[in-house]
Design an enzyme around this catalytic site. Structure first.
Site, PDB file in Angstrom:
ATOM      1  N   TYR A 176       0.671  -1.260   0.098  1.00 41.86           N
ATOM      2  CA  TYR A 176      -0.004   0.016  -0.007  1.00 41.86           C
ATOM      3  C   TYR A 176       0.857   1.329   0.020  1.00 41.86           C
ATOM      4  CZ  TYR A 176      -3.970  -2.852   1.649  1.00 41.86           C
ATOM      5  OH  TYR A 176      -4.977  -3.996   1.347  1.00 41.86           O
ATOM      6  N   GLY A 233     -12.353   1.242   5.559  1.00 46.47           N
ATOM      7  CA  GLY A 233     -11.420   2.237   5.305  1.00 46.47           C
ATOM      8  C   GLY A 233     -12.084   3.607   5.527  1.00 46.47           C
TER       9      GLY A 233
HETATM   10  P1  NDP Z   1     -14.781   0.191   2.423  1.00 56.74           P
HETATM   11  O1  NDP Z   1     -15.655  -0.569   1.666  1.00 56.74           O
HETATM   12  O2  NDP Z   1     -14.868   0.402   4.014  1.00 56.74           O
HETATM   13  O3  NDP Z   1     -14.398   1.740   1.783  1.00 56.74           O
HETATM   14  C1  NDP Z   1     -14.002   2.422   2.455  1.00 56.74           C
HETATM   15  C2  NDP Z   1     -14.080   3.982   1.819  1.00 56.74           C
HETATM   16  O4  NDP Z   1     -15.694   4.249   1.900  1.00 56.74           O
HETATM   17  C3  NDP Z   1     -13.632   5.195   2.657  1.00 56.74           C
HETATM   18  O5  NDP Z   1     -12.070   5.290   2.355  1.00 56.74           O
HETATM   19  C4  NDP Z   1     -14.441   6.239   2.344  1.00 56.74           C
HETATM   20  O6  NDP Z   1     -14.023   6.681   1.067  1.00 56.74           O
HETATM   21  C5  NDP Z   1     -15.734   5.741   2.099  1.00 56.74           C
HETATM   22  N1  NDP Z   1     -16.489   5.722   3.095  1.00 56.74           N
HETATM   23  C6  NDP Z   1     -16.318   5.295   4.560  1.00 56.74           C
HETATM   24  N2  NDP Z   1     -17.188   5.622   5.405  1.00 56.74           N
HETATM   25  C7  NDP Z   1     -18.073   6.346   4.785  1.00 56.74           C
HETATM   26  C8  NDP Z   1     -19.490   6.867   5.207  1.00 56.74           C
HETATM   27  N3  NDP Z   1     -19.724   6.603   6.435  1.00 56.74           N
HETATM   28  N4  NDP Z   1     -20.059   7.504   4.270  1.00 56.74           N
HETATM   29  C9  NDP Z   1     -19.455   7.688   2.845  1.00 56.74           C
HETATM   30  N5  NDP Z   1     -18.468   7.162   2.634  1.00 56.74           N
HETATM   31  C10 NDP Z   1     -17.781   6.483   3.525  1.00 56.74           C
HETATM   32  O7  NDP Z   1     -13.417  -0.562   2.380  1.00 56.74           O
HETATM   33  P2  NDP Z   1     -12.084  -0.394   1.768  1.00 56.74           P
HETATM   34  O8  NDP Z   1     -12.150  -0.567   0.143  1.00 56.74           O
HETATM   35  O9  NDP Z   1     -11.446   0.913   1.915  1.00 56.74           O
HETATM   36  O10 NDP Z   1     -11.137  -1.407   2.067  1.00 56.74           O
HETATM   37  C11 NDP Z   1     -11.103  -1.624   3.668  1.00 56.74           C
HETATM   38  C12 NDP Z   1      -9.684  -2.576   3.863  1.00 56.74           C
HETATM   39  O11 NDP Z   1      -9.789  -3.659   3.370  1.00 56.74           O
HETATM   40  C13 NDP Z   1      -8.374  -1.682   3.181  1.00 56.74           C
HETATM   41  O12 NDP Z   1      -8.054  -0.767   3.905  1.00 56.74           O
HETATM   42  C14 NDP Z   1      -7.565  -2.991   3.355  1.00 56.74           C
HETATM   43  O13 NDP Z   1      -6.964  -3.092   4.751  1.00 56.74           O
HETATM   44  C15 NDP Z   1      -8.429  -4.046   3.180  1.00 56.74           C
HETATM   45  N6  NDP Z   1      -8.236  -4.463   1.727  1.00 56.74           N
HETATM   46  C16 NDP Z   1      -7.579  -5.616   1.384  1.00 56.74           C
HETATM   47  C17 NDP Z   1      -7.603  -6.207   0.150  1.00 56.74           C
HETATM   48  C18 NDP Z   1      -7.007  -7.513   0.028  1.00 56.74           C
HETATM   49  O14 NDP Z   1      -6.671  -7.916  -1.132  1.00 56.74           O
HETATM   50  N7  NDP Z   1      -6.687  -8.273   0.885  1.00 56.74           N
HETATM   51  C19 NDP Z   1      -8.155  -5.431  -1.134  1.00 56.74           C
HETATM   52  C20 NDP Z   1      -8.723  -4.155  -0.607  1.00 56.74           C
HETATM   53  C21 NDP Z   1      -8.836  -3.797   0.698  1.00 56.74           C
HETATM   54  P3  NDP Z   1     -14.352   8.380   0.229  1.00 56.74           P
HETATM   55  O15 NDP Z   1     -14.533   9.037   1.592  1.00 56.74           O
HETATM   56  O16 NDP Z   1     -12.888   8.545  -0.306  1.00 56.74           O
HETATM   57  O17 NDP Z   1     -15.183   8.108  -0.767  1.00 56.74           O
END
Ligand code: NDP
Length: 338
Positions: free
Chosen positions: A54, A287
């Site tokens: 990352y 996230g």
């Molecule tokens: P989410 O589905 O939780 O998306 C998170 C994103 O959604 C945030 O960064 C934000 O983005 C938005 N968000 C969060 N809360 C809210 C809210 N209350 N209202 C509106 N928008 C919101 O998960 P991620 O895709 O970030 O993945 C989470 C974790 O999973 C990663 O950090 C990682 O640790 C892991 N992961 C693992 C993978 C693997 O291959 N093993 C692949 C991908 C992720 P914004 O505000 O920018 O729109």
């Protein structure tokens, strides 16, 4: 915040776990990243997930800085290895799950995270080029050296998990978790990964439970992508989320809004509660780009969804739900990255 056991082990993690993919060291400033980690801690999150790849190591570094000085025993710190990390030019062995890459890779992760050990060290993908015996022996060695307490995998198939689990058992180490994508929209683990994991005493730490923010309902069909969102992030975020930004998906997601409202939940909270209702899920891995999102999202902990609500969610989303494991299989890397 409730804690759940990870697989058939004595190790507990916060059922909402914070992850920093695409945010730390990339989409958001360092100061905001640190505020997000502190908001997570203030709201009872004790488990943190990252990966060496990352932001090419910066995500581990920032997480390490944010957690610096805290009581290590009260935290659960996870990272992953597979893809190349570090300055260019990268070496021929900077990839995959060879003994060399695992034994060298963990040292870099520990240094960047500022910790002596990881609670969970995960294979970020399956390496089709390295004998699994070599990979599991290397994981056993990092466990015996005290550098990792438990081992996990991410996006491995059922047969790969089964074979890895058998080798781990023979080597006397605990392979306890799988980290797959899982959300109301992406349900492919239900067919094979969850039944195999249950049989082996493993559980899931599920990524993108909000479908990267799409299930919060903020992306409206036919409207511009909101500024400051992942969908508008030119450093990889927009690409990563693009598969979910179709008219059909966004329209059906809007049908969830009255259901959430009726329950007194935000749509983001409903999405997290939906993954947590699965008894093989140990944590929703969320996230955040702002601390306020974390304060909102943690309220999903402890929410119980009835069978009737689950049924209405299925009807609202209809045919945009992905269930076929072939969709995950398409993503399994089969080329050398060097
Ligand atoms: P989410 O589905 O939780 O998306 C998170 C994103 O959604 C945030 O960064 C934000 O983005 C938005 N968000 C969060 N809360 C809210 C809210 N209350 N209202 C509106 N928008 C919101 O998960 P991620 O895709 O970030 O993945 C989470 C974790 O999973 C990663 O950090 C990682 O640790 C892991 N992961 C693992 C993978 C693997 O291959 N093993 C692949 C991908 C992720 P914004 O505000 O920018 O729109």
């Amino acid at each position: 915040m409730q804690h759940r056991y990870l697989g058939n082990s004595g190790f507990k993690i916060s059922e909402i776990t914070y992850g920093n993919w695409l945010t730390h060291g990339s989409q958001i400033e360092r100061e905001t990243a640190i505020e997000c980690v502190h908001a997570a801690l203030d709201n009872g999150i004790t488990t943190f997930d990252t990966a060496d790849v990352y932001a090419n190591g910066k995500a581990e570094e920032i997480l390490g800085q944010a957690l610096k000085g805290l009581r290590r025993e009260s935290l659960e710190i996870f990272t992953k290895i597979y893809w190349p990390q570090g300055p260019d030019p990268k070496g021929a062995n900077d990839t995959g799950l060879s003994r060399k890459h695992i034994l060298e890779g963990i040292n870099g992760s520990l240094r960047r995270l500022g910790t002596d050990y990881l609670d969970l060290y995960q294979a970020h993908r399956y390496d089709v080029f390295t004998p699994l015996e070599e990979t599991m022996q290397a994981f056993a060695d990092v466990v015996r050296a005290g550098k990792a307490l438990y081992i996990g995998v991410s996006e491995w198939t059922g047969p790969q998990i089964r074979e890895g689990h058998k080798l781990a058992k023979d080597l006397g180490i605990q392979l306890i978790s799988s980290q797959p994508e899982y959300s109301m929209l992406w349900r492919v683990i239900e067919e094979e990964i969850i039944p195999v994991s249950k049989e082996l005493g493993m559980s899931q730490i599920v990524w993108s439970p909000m479908a990267q923010g799409v299930l919060s309902g903020k992306y409206l069909p036919g409207h511009e992508i909101p500024k400051g969102s992942r969908g508008a992030d030119p450093n990889g975020g927009a690409d990563a989320i693009s598969g979910f930004l179709t008219h059909d998906i966004l329209s059906n997601v809007q049908q969830l809004s009255p259901i959430a409202e009726e329950l007194g939940l935000s749509m983001a909270q409903l999405a997290i509660a939906w993954v947590l209702r699965n008894d093989n899920v140990s944590a929703a891995l969320v996230g955040a780009s702002r601390p306020e999102q974390i304060a909102e999202n943690v309220k999903a902990s402890g929410v119980v969804l009835t069978a009737e609500i689950m049924q209405r969610i299925d009807e609202a989303l209809g045919d945009v739900i992905v269930r076929d494991p072939i969709e995950t299989a398409k993503r399994i890397p089969n080329e050398r990255y060097s």
